[in-house]
Design a protein around this motif. Structure first.
Motif, mmCIF file in Angstrom:
data_model
loop_
_atom_site.group_PDB
_atom_site.id
_atom_site.type_symbol
_atom_site.label_atom_id
_atom_site.label_comp_id
_atom_site.label_asym_id
_atom_site.label_seq_id
_atom_site.Cartn_x
_atom_site.Cartn_y
_atom_site.Cartn_z
ATOM 1 N N ARG A 1 0.830 -1.209 0.000
ATOM 2 C CA ARG A 1 0.000 0.000 0.000
ATOM 3 C C ARG A 1 0.862 1.256 0.000
ATOM 4 N N TRP A 2 1.971 1.224 0.738
ATOM 5 C CA TRP A 2 2.873 2.370 0.787
ATOM 6 C C TRP A 2 3.576 2.574 -0.556
ATOM 7 N N ARG A 3 4.091 1.473 -1.128
ATOM 8 C CA ARG A 3 4.853 1.566 -2.370
ATOM 9 C C ARG A 3 3.996 1.874 -3.597
ATOM 10 N N PHE A 4 2.855 1.230 -3.705
ATOM 11 C CA PHE A 4 2.081 1.301 -4.935
ATOM 12 C C PHE A 4 0.867 2.224 -4.875
ATOM 13 N N PHE A 5 0.408 2.565 -3.679
ATOM 14 C CA PHE A 5 -0.790 3.386 -3.564
ATOM 15 C C PHE A 5 -0.568 4.657 -2.755
ATOM 16 N N SER A 6 0.684 4.993 -2.512
ATOM 17 C CA SER A 6 1.076 6.235 -1.834
ATOM 18 C C SER A 6 0.408 6.419 -0.475
ATOM 19 N N GLU A 7 0.199 5.335 0.233
ATOM 20 C CA GLU A 7 -0.334 5.452 1.579
ATOM 21 C C GLU A 7 0.802 5.728 2.550
ATOM 22 N N GLU A 8 0.471 5.943 3.785
ATOM 23 C CA GLU A 8 1.466 6.253 4.805
ATOM 24 C C GLU A 8 2.496 5.141 4.940
ATOM 25 N N LYS A 9 3.769 5.537 5.112
ATOM 26 C CA LYS A 9 4.838 4.551 5.273
ATOM 27 C C LYS A 9 4.592 3.758 6.565
#
Length: 82
Positions: free
Chosen positions: A68-76
């Motif tokens: 989710r962080w890498r591909f959907f720009s969610e919180e690290k």
């Protein structure tokens, strides 16, 4: 993380039990049999494999967070060990 792990483990274990009742007991396929394992319930689930599911669920949660962080720009994702 703890709440997700508990919920995920309960869901997977319940799914394993229901699937085992259908596939093993009802249809007689014999996909798995935990009858000889201590603490088993109807030979379909046992505490030893529930502990294994805990480990798998934690890894799945962490992988989901990274994706989710890498591909959907969610919180690290950030985790702390007690």
């Amino acid at each position: 993380m703890i709440t997700q792990t508990i919920a995920g483990t309960l869901i997977v274990t319940a799914a394993e039990f229901v699937t085992g009742c259908i596939v093993n007991l009802r249809l007689g396929w014999g996909a798995w049999d935990y009858v000889n394992m201590p603490g088993n319930i109807m030979g379909q689930i046992c505490p030893q494999f529930t502990i294994l599911w805990v480990v798998i669920v934690v890894v799945a949660i962490m992988l989901d967070d990274v994706f989710r962080w890498r591909f959907f720009s969610e919180e690290k994702p950030h985790y702390t060990i007690c």
